[in-house]
Design an enzyme around this catalytic site. Structure first.
Site, PDB file in Angstrom:
ATOM      1  N   TYR A 163       0.616  -1.307  -0.014  1.00  0.00           N
ATOM      2  CA  TYR A 163      -0.189  -0.076   0.026  1.00  0.00           C
ATOM      3  C   TYR A 163       0.602   1.175   0.312  1.00  0.00           C
ATOM      4  O   TYR A 163       0.692   2.820  -1.281  1.00  0.00           O
ATOM      5  CB  TYR A 163      -0.930  -0.088   1.344  1.00  0.00           C
ATOM      6  CG  TYR A 163      -2.237   1.027   1.642  1.00  0.00           C
ATOM      7  CD1 TYR A 163      -2.843   0.817   0.749  1.00  0.00           C
ATOM      8  CD2 TYR A 163      -1.313   1.987   2.053  1.00  0.00           C
ATOM      9  CE1 TYR A 163      -4.253   2.414   0.728  1.00  0.00           C
ATOM     10  CE2 TYR A 163      -2.257   3.497   2.412  1.00  0.00           C
ATOM     11  CZ  TYR A 163      -3.367   3.132   2.001  1.00  0.00           C
ATOM     12  OH  TYR A 163      -4.519   3.949   2.071  1.00  0.00           O
ATOM     13  N   ALA A 166       2.472   1.901  -2.815  1.00  0.00           N
ATOM     14  CA  ALA A 166       1.811   2.511  -4.262  1.00  0.00           C
ATOM     15  C   ALA A 166       1.161   3.680  -3.799  1.00  0.00           C
ATOM     16  O   ALA A 166       1.248   4.503  -4.992  1.00  0.00           O
ATOM     17  CB  ALA A 166       0.215   1.220  -4.347  1.00  0.00           C
ATOM     18  N   LYS A 167       1.144   4.338  -2.451  1.00  0.00           N
ATOM     19  CA  LYS A 167       0.159   5.474  -2.231  1.00  0.00           C
ATOM     20  C   LYS A 167       1.786   6.742  -2.742  1.00  0.00           C
ATOM     21  O   LYS A 167       1.697   7.729  -3.208  1.00  0.00           O
ATOM     22  CB  LYS A 167       0.651   5.751  -0.929  1.00  0.00           C
ATOM     23  CG  LYS A 167      -1.128   5.200  -0.812  1.00  0.00           C
ATOM     24  CD  LYS A 167      -1.743   5.644  -1.793  1.00  0.00           C
ATOM     25  CE  LYS A 167      -3.541   5.011  -1.140  1.00  0.00           C
ATOM     26  NZ  LYS A 167      -4.722   5.573  -2.095  1.00  0.00           N
TER      27      LYS A 167
END
Ligand SMILES: CCCCCCC[C@@H](O)CC(=O)SCCNC(=O)CCNC(=O)[C@H](O)C(C)(C)COP(=O)(O)OP(=O)(O)OC[C@H]1O[C@@H](n2cnc3c(N)ncnc32)[C@H](O)[C@@H]1OP(=O)(O)O
Length: 719
Positions: A163, A166-167
C-alpha cells in the site's frame, strides 16, 4: 465573496460509495456539479462487487436536488468510468482518484497477489482513469485531477509495504501529470487524507477516529478542483479540519571532495555525514531543473575552490551551557571576579555567554575545511605555519539561545601576498536553526613563509584595524593568565598543537607553546565589557583586533582602553615583557554602561596615609565584635605614587591595629594605593573589582580579605 460553485462541471469520483469518496460526491453535487459516483461495491480487500453503495449515494444526491449517475466499474477499467461521464453528461472536468483497497501483511509474508492487487487498484487504477480523462481535458483546455496518497506512503507503516509503495507511486505520477498538463490548464494535486473510513476503522484509535470526519477534508479537495485554484503539483495533507502542504526538501549537503581531480573516499563520506544529513537549512527544490541547477552550483564551488577563493563550505556547530562555561574559564572568567558568576554558573539569574564565544563555530568550520591549506597557489600550508593574524566578529540581531545548534558557512575572500607570509582573509557567516544570520566572523590567517607567490599585497575585504587615540588610556585592567591557559582554552575547540605541543612549537619557531590569539582576545574583550558595559553582554556589537606578538601562557595581560562614544579602542600588552600583543583593536558597544572614571585621581589630593591609619583604627574600635568575627592578621601596605608609603598590621583576631609588620607571618597581605583605598572605603570600588584590576593586591587568604570589605565600607568623608 460569492460561494465557490461547480455549476456545469462534471466530476468523476472513484470509490464514492462510502467514506471520503461519498463526502466528495455529496459536496460537489451540493455546489452544482454533475457527479459520476463510481463504486465497484467490493470489500475493503478488493473482494466481491455490488451496485448498492454507489446507488445509495446517487439516491441521496438526487433527494437533495442534485444530479448524479452511478458507475460500477473497477478503476482498472478507467476508460469505462470516464465513458459513463461522457455518455451521461457529455463532458468530464474533474477526476478524483479515490478508490482504494488494503491487503495488509508484514513484508515477509506479502504475496505477489497482495502486491499486484493493491498496486492495480491504487496506482494502475489512477493511471487508467487519468489516461482516459486526459485527452478530454486537453481538448477542452481544462481539467482538475486529484491523486490520493497516504502518510503510509510518505513515512511508511508496518504491514503496508504494498500500500505505501503504491501511495508514494501516486505522488510521482501526480508530479509528472502536473508538469505535462500545465500548459493545457490541467492541474494535478495529491491529497494525503487521514479520515475515518472503512480502510482505517480498525487501524486508528477510537477517539481519533471519531474526529476524522471525511466532511472536514472534502472542502480541501473541492477547492483544489475549483477553476479559481491555481495550485498544481502539490501534496496537501488534511485531517480533522486542518490542512497543510507537504513537501520533499533537500539538505544543503556537503562537497565530498575539494578539487575536481579528487576522488571521493568512504571516509570523506563518513567525515561529512553530519552535514550531509543535516536539514536545518534544507530547501524545497521546485523542479528537476532546480535540482540539477543546485548540483551545478556545487560543481562551480568545487571548481572555484581550486585557487582557494570563492568556494563555500559549511559545518554544523552544537553547543550547550557546559561549552560556554568552559570557554569563559578558558578566557579567564572567575567566580572571584565581580559579576562573572553569570558566565560560569548556568543557574545564575542572568546566565550569559561571552560574545566572543561565537567565534568558536567559525573556527570549527575553518579547522574542518582544508581550504586554508590550499589557499596559496602552488603551496601546501601546514598547521605549523599558521598564526592568527586578525579577527573580527560582529553579532547580528539577537544573541542566539544559550544552547543550540548553529550552521556556519565559510569562504576565503582574499589571499594577500605579504612577503614574509600570506594573509588569508576568511569570512564565516553563522546562522541559527531558522536560517537567521547571527554572527559574522572574519579571520585573517597569517601563513608564515607562504608569501612571495606573486599575489596582491593589499586587498579590500579585510575589516580595517583602527589606531588607538594618542592620549593616556581612560581605563586599564590587568589579569595574569595561567601557565595552563592554553591547555584549558584548547578544550573549547582550537586544538592546534602549536598551543600545547612543545615539539610543534619548536617547529614553528617558538621556544614554548604559545597562547591562542583568540584566548588573549577573549580576555581583552571580557575586561572591556567589565570596564565599559557592566558585563552586560547584550551591549556587545563587534570587535576587531590584530595579533602582533605571541603571548606565552602564564604572562600577565594588560588592557589599555580609550572610550570614544560607543567605541572602546584597546591595546593589550604583556606586563612582564612590556610588549604590545594586540593592536589596532576596538570593541563596538550598543551603549556604554558603568564606565570607569576617566581619571580616578579626583578629590584624592588631600588624602594622607596617616589619616587612613586613624580611620582603620577608628573602625576597628567602633566595631570590635565585627573585627574579631572577621579574624585574621592582615599586613596592610599603602602605596603612594607607586611607592610603599606606610605599613600597618590589622590584627583583627585581637581587634588591634598598629603600625609596622606583625611579629609572626601575616596570613593575608593587602597592597593598595591610598587613592584606591579611599574609593574602597567609600564603597565606590568593589574589593573584588579592585583585585581584578590589579588595584588591590592580595596574597594569602582572599576570602578573608573579602570579609574585610564591609568593615572598610563607610563614610570616607570622616577622613
Ligand atoms: C586552518 C585554520 C586556521 C586557523 C587560524 C589560526 C589558529 C590558531 O590556533 C593560531 C593562533 O592562535 S596563533 C597565536 C596568535 N597570533 C600570533 O601570535 C601572531 C602574532 N603576530 C606575529 O607574530 C606577526 O605579526 C606576524 C608573524 C603575523 C607577522 O610578522 P612579520 O612577518 O614580521 O610581518 P611584518 O613585517 O610586521 O608585516 C608584513 C606585512 O604583513 C602584515 N601583517 C603583519 N602582521 C599581521 C597580522 N597579524 N595580521 C595580518 N597582517 C599582518 C603587515 O601589515 C605587512 O603588510 P603591509 O606592508 O601590506 O601593511
Amino acid at each position: 465573496m460569492a460561494d465557490l460553485r461547480f455549476d456545469g462541471r462534471v466530476v468523476v469520483v472513484t470509490g464514492a460509495g462510502a467514506g471520503l469518496g461519498k463526502a466528495y460526491a455529496l459536496l460537489f453535487a451540493s455546489r452544482g456539479a454533475k457527479v459520476v459516483v463510481n463504486d465497484l461495491g467490493g470489500g475493503r480487500h478488493g473482494d466481491g462487487s455490488s451496485s448498492k453503495a454507489a446507488d445509495a449515494v446517487v439516491d441521496e444526491i438526487k433527494r437533495n436536488g442534485g444530479t448524479a449517475v452511478a458507475d460500477y466499474n473497477s478503476v482498472v477499467d478507467g476508460e469505462k468510468i470516464i465513458k459513463t461521464a461522457l455518455d451521461n453528461f457529455g463532458r468530464v472536468d474533474i477526476l478524483i482518484n479515490n478508490a482504494g483497497i488494503l491487503r495488509d501483511k508484514s513484508f515477509a509474508k506479502i504475496t505477489d497477489q497482495d502486491w499486484d492487487l493493491v498496486h492495480s487498484v491504487h496506482l494502475k487504477g489512477s493511471f487508467k482513469t487519468t489516461q482516459a480523462a486526459f485527452p478530454v481535458f486537453k481538448k477542452q483546455n481544462y481539467g482538475r485531477i486529484i491523486m490520493t496518497a497516504s502518510n503510509s506512503g510518505l513515512y511508511g507503516n508496518f504491514g503496508q509495504a504494498n500500500y505505501s509503495s503504491a501511495k508514494l507511486g501516486l505522488v510521482g505520477l501526480a508530479n509528472t501529470v502536473a508538469i505535462e498538463g500545465r500548459k493545457n490548464n490541467i492541474f494535478c494535486n495529491v491529497i494525503v487524507p487521514t479520515a475515518a473510513s472503512r480502510l482505517t476503522e480498525d487501524i486508528l484509535p477510537p477517539d481519533l477516529y471519531a474526529e476524522l470526519k471525511p466532511e472536514l477534508i472534502a472542502p480541501v479537495v473541492a477547492y483544489l478542483c475549483h477553476e479559481s485554484c491555481q495550485e498544481n503539483g502539490s501534496i496537501i495533507e488534511s485531517a480533522a479540519g486542518w490542512a497543510g502542504r507537504c513537501t520533499i526538501v533537500r539538505a544543503n549537503g556537503s562537497l565530498l571532495r575539494r578539487r575536481p581531480e579528487d576522488d571521493v573516499s568512504i571516509e570523506n563520506v563518513r567525515d561529512n555525514w553530519s552535514i550531509i544529513r543535516d536539514i536545518s537549512n534544507a530547501q524545497r527544490l521546485e523542479s528537476i531543473q532546480d535540482a540539477t541547477g543546485a548540483l551545478m552550483s556545487s560543481l562551480d564551488g568545487l571548481r572555484s575552490g581550486t585557487d582557494g577563493v570563492g568556494g563555500e563550505e559549511s559545518d554544523v556547530f552544537q553547543f550547550c551551557n557546559k561549552d560556554t562555561i568552559l570557554y569563559a574559564l578558558g578566557v579567564g572568567a572567575s567566580v572571584t571576579a565581580e559579576n562573572e558568576l553569570k558566565y560560569l554558573y548556568e543557574n545564575s539569574e542572568d546566565f550569559s555567554v561571552l560574545p566572543t564565544y561565537y567565534i568558536m563555530p567559525a573556527m570549527q568550520v575553518m579547522f574542518t575545511s582544508s581550504a586554508v591549506s590550499r589557499a596559496v597557489p602552488g603551496k601546501e600550508i601546514g598547521l605549523e605555519q599558521v598564526l592568527h593574524g586578525e579577527h573580527y566578529i560582529e553579532m547580528v540581531g539577537e544573541v542566539p539561545p544559550q544552547d543550540g545548534k548553529l550552521v556556519s558557512k565559510f569562504r576565503i575572500s582574499e589571499v594577500l601576498d605579504k612577503g614574509s607570509g600570506a594573509a588569508i582573509v576568511c569570512d564565516i557567516d553563522t546562522f541559527d536553526q531558522n536560517g537567521n544570520l547571527v554572527a559574522r566572523n572574519q579571520c585573517v590567517t597569517f601563513a608564515v613563509g607562504a608569501g612571495k607567490f606573486g599575489g596582491p599585497r593589499t586587498g579590500t575585504k579585510a575589516v580595517p584595524c583602527q589606531p588607538k587615540p594618542s592620549r593616556n588610556p581612560d581605563a586599564t585592567l590587568s589579569q595574569k593568565t595561567s601557565v595552563d591557559q592554553a591547555a584549558l582554552y584548547r578544550l573549547s575547540g582550537d586544538v592546534n598543537p602549536l598551543h600545547i605541543d612543545p615539539n610543534m612549537a619548536l617547529m614553528a619557531g617558538h621556544k614554548t607553546p604559545i597562547l591562542h590569539g583568540l584566548c588573549s582576545l577573549g580576555f581583552s574583550v571580557r575586561l572591556v565589557l567589565s570596564a565599559f558595559a557592566g558585563h552586560d553582554t547584550s551591549l556587545f556589537k563587534a570587535v576587531k583586533a590584530r595579533f602582533v606578538k605571541p603571548v606565552i601562557p602564564g604572562e600577565t595581560l594588560k588592557v589599555d582602553m580609550w572610550r570614544e562614544g560607543n567605541r572602546i579602542f584597546f591595546e593589550t600588552s604583556v606586563v612582564e615583557s612590556n610588549q604590545v600583543v594586540i593592536a589596532g583593536a576596538y570593541v563596538d558597544l550598543k551603549s556604554v554602561k558603568a564606565a570607569l572614571p576617566s581619571s580616578p585621581k579626583s578629590n584624592m589630593s588631600n588624602l594622607k596615609s596617616d589619616a587612613i591609619f586613624e580611620f582603620i583604627v577608628d573602625q576597628v574600635k567602633q566595631d570590635p565584635g565585627k573585627a574579631k568575627a572577621i579574624g585574621g592578621v592582615f599586613l596592610y601596605n599603602i602605596t603612594k605614587d607607586g611607592k610603599q608609603a606606610k605599613q600597618w598590621t590589622m590584627d583583627l583576631k585581637n581587634a588591634k591595629v598598629f603600625e609596622g609588620k606583625p611579629d609572626g607571618k601575616p596570613n593575608t597581605t593587602l597592597t593598595v594605593s591610598d587613592e584606591d583605598f579611599l574609593l574602597l572605603a567609600e564603597g565606590k570600588l568593589n574589593p573584588q573589582q579592585a583585585f581584578m584590576k590589579g588595584k588591590l593586591k592580595v596574597t594569602g587568604n582572599i576570602m578573608l580579605a573579602q570579609k574585610l570589605a564591609p568593615l572598610l565600607k563607610t563614610n570616607a568623608a570622616k577622613l
